[in-house]
Design a protein around this motif. Sequence first.
Motif, PDB file in Angstrom:
ATOM      1  N   GLY A   1      -6.234   6.913  -3.546  1.00 35.23           N
ATOM      2  CA  GLY A   1      -6.358   5.953  -2.456  1.00 35.23           C
ATOM      3  C   GLY A   1      -5.982   4.542  -2.898  1.00 35.23           C
ATOM      4  N   VAL A   2      -5.780   3.667  -1.905  1.00 32.98           N
ATOM      5  CA  VAL A   2      -5.345   2.293  -2.184  1.00 32.98           C
ATOM      6  C   VAL A   2      -6.170   1.311  -1.364  1.00 32.98           C
ATOM      7  CG1 VAL A   2      -3.427   0.648  -2.098  1.00 32.98           C
ATOM      8  CG2 VAL A   2      -2.976   3.043  -2.654  1.00 32.98           C
ATOM      9  N   VAL A   3      -6.606   0.242  -2.013  1.00 34.26           N
ATOM     10  CA  VAL A   3      -7.238  -0.891  -1.335  1.00 34.26           C
ATOM     11  C   VAL A   3      -6.361  -2.107  -1.577  1.00 34.26           C
ATOM     12  CG1 VAL A   3      -9.231  -2.442  -1.230  1.00 34.26           C
ATOM     13  CG2 VAL A   3      -9.577   0.012  -1.620  1.00 34.26           C
ATOM     14  N   VAL A   4      -5.946  -2.776  -0.498  1.00 32.08           N
ATOM     15  CA  VAL A   4      -5.211  -4.037  -0.614  1.00 32.08           C
ATOM     16  C   VAL A   4      -6.111  -5.133  -0.055  1.00 32.08           C
ATOM     17  CG1 VAL A   4      -3.141  -5.340  -0.021  1.00 32.08           C
ATOM     18  CG2 VAL A   4      -2.987  -2.874  -0.376  1.00 32.08           C
ATOM     19  N   ASP A   5      -6.548  -6.019  -0.917  1.00 34.36           N
ATOM     20  CA  ASP A   5      -7.519  -7.054  -0.557  1.00 34.36           C
ATOM     21  C   ASP A   5      -6.798  -8.392  -0.390  1.00 34.36           C
ATOM     22  OD1 ASP A   5      -9.638  -8.804  -0.332  1.00 34.36           O
ATOM     23  OD2 ASP A   5     -10.817  -7.898  -1.943  1.00 34.36           O
ATOM     24  N   LEU A   6      -6.662  -8.846   0.863  1.00 35.04           N
ATOM     25  CA  LEU A   6      -5.973 -10.102   1.129  1.00 35.04           C
ATOM     26  C   LEU A   6      -6.894 -11.314   1.047  1.00 35.04           C
ATOM     27  CD1 LEU A   6      -3.539  -9.193   4.061  1.00 35.04           C
ATOM     28  CD2 LEU A   6      -3.203  -9.063   1.595  1.00 35.04           C
ATOM     29  N   ALA A   7      -8.155 -11.095   0.698  1.00 36.14           N
ATOM     30  CA  ALA A   7      -9.103 -12.210   0.608  1.00 36.14           C
ATOM     31  C   ALA A   7      -9.406 -12.587  -0.833  1.00 36.14           C
ATOM     32  CB  ALA A   7     -10.402 -11.841   1.334  1.00 36.14           C
ATOM     33  N   GLY A   8      -8.543 -12.193  -1.747  1.00 34.95           N
ATOM     34  CA  GLY A   8      -8.781 -12.443  -3.165  1.00 34.95           C
ATOM     35  C   GLY A   8      -8.924 -13.908  -3.522  1.00 34.95           C
ATOM     36  N   GLU A   9      -8.237 -14.793  -2.799  1.00 33.60           N
ATOM     37  CA  GLU A   9      -8.279 -16.220  -3.122  1.00 33.60           C
ATOM     38  C   GLU A   9      -9.680 -16.794  -3.011  1.00 33.60           C
ATOM     39  OE1 GLU A   9      -6.067 -20.374  -1.728  1.00 33.60           O
ATOM     40  OE2 GLU A   9      -5.253 -18.436  -1.120  1.00 33.60           O
ATOM     41  N   THR A  10     -10.520 -16.193  -2.146  1.00 29.84           N
ATOM     42  CA  THR A  10     -11.905 -16.661  -2.003  1.00 29.84           C
ATOM     43  C   THR A  10     -12.896 -15.596  -2.466  1.00 29.84           C
ATOM     44  OG1 THR A  10     -11.877 -15.968   0.325  1.00 29.84           O
ATOM     45  CG2 THR A  10     -11.395 -18.269  -0.149  1.00 29.84           C
ATOM     46  N   GLY A  11     -12.501 -14.816  -3.461  1.00 31.54           N
ATOM     47  CA  GLY A  11     -13.411 -13.855  -4.065  1.00 31.54           C
ATOM     48  C   GLY A  11     -13.155 -12.411  -3.734  1.00 31.54           C
ATOM     49  N   GLY A  12     -12.550 -12.149  -2.575  1.00 32.64           N
ATOM     50  CA  GLY A  12     -12.205 -10.782  -2.221  1.00 32.64           C
ATOM     51  C   GLY A  12     -13.229 -10.092  -1.347  1.00 32.64           C
ATOM     52  N   ASN A  13     -12.758  -9.166  -0.516  1.00 34.85           N
ATOM     53  CA  ASN A  13     -13.630  -8.355   0.339  1.00 34.85           C
ATOM     54  C   ASN A  13     -14.101  -7.087  -0.346  1.00 34.85           C
ATOM     55  OD1 ASN A  13     -11.458  -9.155   3.073  1.00 34.85           O
ATOM     56  ND2 ASN A  13     -13.455 -10.078   2.681  1.00 34.85           N
TER      57      ASN A  13
ATOM     58  N   ASP B   1     -10.224   6.255  -9.567  1.00 34.92           N
ATOM     59  CA  ASP B   1      -8.938   6.839  -9.166  1.00 34.92           C
ATOM     60  C   ASP B   1      -8.396   6.233  -7.875  1.00 34.92           C
ATOM     61  OD1 ASP B   1      -6.805   8.386  -9.821  1.00 34.92           O
ATOM     62  OD2 ASP B   1      -7.621  10.280  -9.080  1.00 34.92           O
ATOM     63  N   VAL B   2      -8.809   5.006  -7.606  1.00 38.75           N
ATOM     64  CA  VAL B   2      -8.314   4.256  -6.450  1.00 38.75           C
ATOM     65  C   VAL B   2      -7.671   2.965  -6.958  1.00 38.75           C
ATOM     66  CG1 VAL B   2      -8.985   2.971  -4.378  1.00 38.75           C
ATOM     67  CG2 VAL B   2     -10.034   5.193  -4.858  1.00 38.75           C
ATOM     68  N   THR B   3      -6.474   2.667  -6.469  1.00 36.00           N
ATOM     69  CA  THR B   3      -5.782   1.439  -6.859  1.00 36.00           C
ATOM     70  C   THR B   3      -6.225   0.292  -5.970  1.00 36.00           C
ATOM     71  OG1 THR B   3      -3.835   2.684  -7.584  1.00 36.00           O
ATOM     72  CG2 THR B   3      -3.528   0.345  -7.147  1.00 36.00           C
ATOM     73  N   ILE B   4      -6.662  -0.790  -6.604  1.00 33.39           N
ATOM     74  CA  ILE B   4      -7.142  -1.965  -5.874  1.00 33.39           C
ATOM     75  C   ILE B   4      -6.223  -3.135  -6.196  1.00 33.39           C
ATOM     76  CG2 ILE B   4      -9.085  -3.525  -5.477  1.00 33.39           C
ATOM     77  CD1 ILE B   4     -10.863  -1.204  -6.658  1.00 33.39           C
TER      78      ILE B   4
ATOM     79  N   ALA C   1       0.825  -1.209   0.000  1.00 41.06           N
ATOM     80  CA  ALA C   1       0.000   0.000   0.000  1.00 41.06           C
ATOM     81  C   ALA C   1       0.859   1.259   0.000  1.00 41.06           C
ATOM     82  CB  ALA C   1      -0.915  -0.007   1.225  1.00 41.06           C
ATOM     83  N   ALA C   2       1.925   1.255   0.797  1.00 36.17           N
ATOM     84  CA  ALA C   2       2.793   2.437   0.890  1.00 36.17           C
ATOM     85  C   ALA C   2       3.467   2.738  -0.441  1.00 36.17           C
ATOM     86  CB  ALA C   2       3.846   2.222   1.975  1.00 36.17           C
ATOM     87  N   GLU C   3       3.804   1.695  -1.181  1.00 35.18           N
ATOM     88  CA  GLU C   3       4.446   1.889  -2.481  1.00 35.18           C
ATOM     89  C   GLU C   3       3.502   2.541  -3.487  1.00 35.18           C
ATOM     90  OE1 GLU C   3       5.631  -2.013  -3.591  1.00 35.18           O
ATOM     91  OE2 GLU C   3       7.546  -1.924  -2.542  1.00 35.18           O
ATOM     92  N   ARG C   4       2.214   2.248  -3.357  1.00 35.91           N
ATOM     93  CA  ARG C   4       1.246   2.732  -4.346  1.00 35.91           C
ATOM     94  C   ARG C   4       0.545   4.027  -3.943  1.00 35.91           C
ATOM     95  NH1 ARG C   4       2.753  -1.929  -4.920  1.00 35.91           N
ATOM     96  NH2 ARG C   4       2.533  -3.197  -6.806  1.00 35.91           N
ATOM     97  N   LEU C   5       0.553   4.351  -2.674  1.00 37.76           N
ATOM     98  CA  LEU C   5      -0.083   5.586  -2.228  1.00 37.76           C
ATOM     99  C   LEU C   5       0.771   6.787  -2.632  1.00 37.76           C
ATOM    100  CD1 LEU C   5      -2.533   6.575  -0.497  1.00 37.76           C
ATOM    101  CD2 LEU C   5      -0.904   6.748   1.411  1.00 37.76           C
ATOM    102  N   PRO C   6       0.202   7.776  -3.307  1.00 40.80           N
ATOM    103  CA  PRO C   6       0.991   8.940  -3.761  1.00 40.80           C
ATOM    104  C   PRO C   6       1.180   9.977  -2.659  1.00 40.80           C
ATOM    105  CG  PRO C   6      -1.256   9.179  -4.538  1.00 40.80           C
ATOM    106  CD  PRO C   6      -1.188   7.845  -3.831  1.00 40.80           C
ATOM    107  N   ARG C   7       1.217   9.509  -1.415  1.00 38.99           N
ATOM    108  CA  ARG C   7       1.393  10.396  -0.271  1.00 38.99           C
ATOM    109  C   ARG C   7       2.340   9.736   0.730  1.00 38.99           C
ATOM    110  NH1 ARG C   7      -4.097   9.817  -1.126  1.00 38.99           N
ATOM    111  NH2 ARG C   7      -5.172  11.643  -1.954  1.00 38.99           N
ATOM    112  N   PHE C   8       2.852  10.502   1.666  1.00 36.95           N
ATOM    113  CA  PHE C   8       3.654   9.946   2.747  1.00 36.95           C
ATOM    114  C   PHE C   8       2.760   9.156   3.699  1.00 36.95           C
ATOM    115  CE2 PHE C   8       6.297  13.845   1.901  1.00 36.95           C
ATOM    116  CZ  PHE C   8       7.415  13.162   1.431  1.00 36.95           C
ATOM    117  N   PHE C   9       3.313   8.119   4.318  1.00 33.69           N
ATOM    118  CA  PHE C   9       2.618   7.449   5.407  1.00 33.69           C
ATOM    119  C   PHE C   9       2.744   8.263   6.701  1.00 33.69           C
ATOM    120  CE2 PHE C   9       1.038   2.870   5.479  1.00 33.69           C
ATOM    121  CZ  PHE C   9       0.470   2.958   4.226  1.00 33.69           C
TER     122      PHE C   9
END
Length: 370
Positions: free
Chosen positions: A280-292, A306-309, A148-156
């Motif tokens: 903004g960024v969404v990182v979905d760790l449930a992709g293997e079963t369809g995703g959240n 304009d949001v990276t998923i 997420a930090a790599e893809r967010l165009p802002r500082f953490f």
Amino acid sequence: MADTDQLTVGVVRESEPGERRVALVPKLIERLVKRGLRVVVESGAGAGARLEDAVFERAGARIGDAWGADIVLKVAPPGEAELPRLREGSVLIGFLRPLSDVDRIAELEKAGITAFAVESIPRITRAQAMDALSSQSSVAGYRSVLLAAERLPRFFPMLTTAAGTMPPAKVLVLGAGVAGLQALATAKRLGAQTTGYDVRPEVAEQVRSVGANWLDLGIEAVGEGGYARELTEEERAGQQQRLTEAIGGFDVVITTALVPGRRAPTLVTAEAVRGMPAGGVVVDLAGETGGNCELTEPGREVVAHDVTICSPLNLPAEMPAHASELYARNLTELVELLVDAEGRLALDFSDEIVKGACVALGGREKKGES
């Protein structure tokens, strides 16, 4: 047993695309050897984790045909071409996906293989050292924040410079299991403003213990085995509406919510994504079963509103060194449970761990074996 009277443990090379982990690392070979076991490693098995054959040999293993071992250790399930390489009467241990890949489990049993799925190990105190789901989820939670930090165009973190002060990123983690808590802790270390949410209210204290705020939506869904139960239709509708309103205030949303054996619940709707800040960024760790996330494409990275998923399917494999070390410790603990003091296979099905993890009997009866 295989070639000699000495029980053999085989470590095979992974063939699943993108899988870089190895089921046993050199530092744990000596521990198995001291138990009277012989370790055979397939050539190249550790290549993805930067472990050369010579390192395994120096640790006491032999490089050779690991598929013919009495106990075969894997990460991913064996592929169709690999199944015939397993010896009848042997024991297979790994992530075998017993709930989603029932046909493969049936094939293993038909072939006379006794299989133990690490994801089926009961989540009890005595089995914590064998809990591969937790160890690998911890890796995934950590890695998800870096993604997420790599893809967010802002500082953490908040940064104060001569040119002005940049506010910290706002990170929301949905699901406060092992992956979620690790994600919250990692985002906090990177300086983000963190918030966690879970339908199990008892984990609010754990969320706060890693320095995060708790998002209270007023919905509880306590289930068995440490997992959340499936929500009713009314509860789901109320949860999604409140989440949709809340998500718009976050730069990053990381989702980790899973229900074993079922499709992952949808928590982040298209409307919620539309309400997030640009970039903004969404990182979905449930992709293997369809995703959240409603807009998730498992295994792919897409941009919507304009949001990276992002929906990575195997984050632990992206950190193969430490992920392999943690996994190897889990498997070593399990192997030691299956072997008696004389180094012989002793499957005691009166033990709830052995019974719970076994997904294929391979001709054995659940009476124990020595």
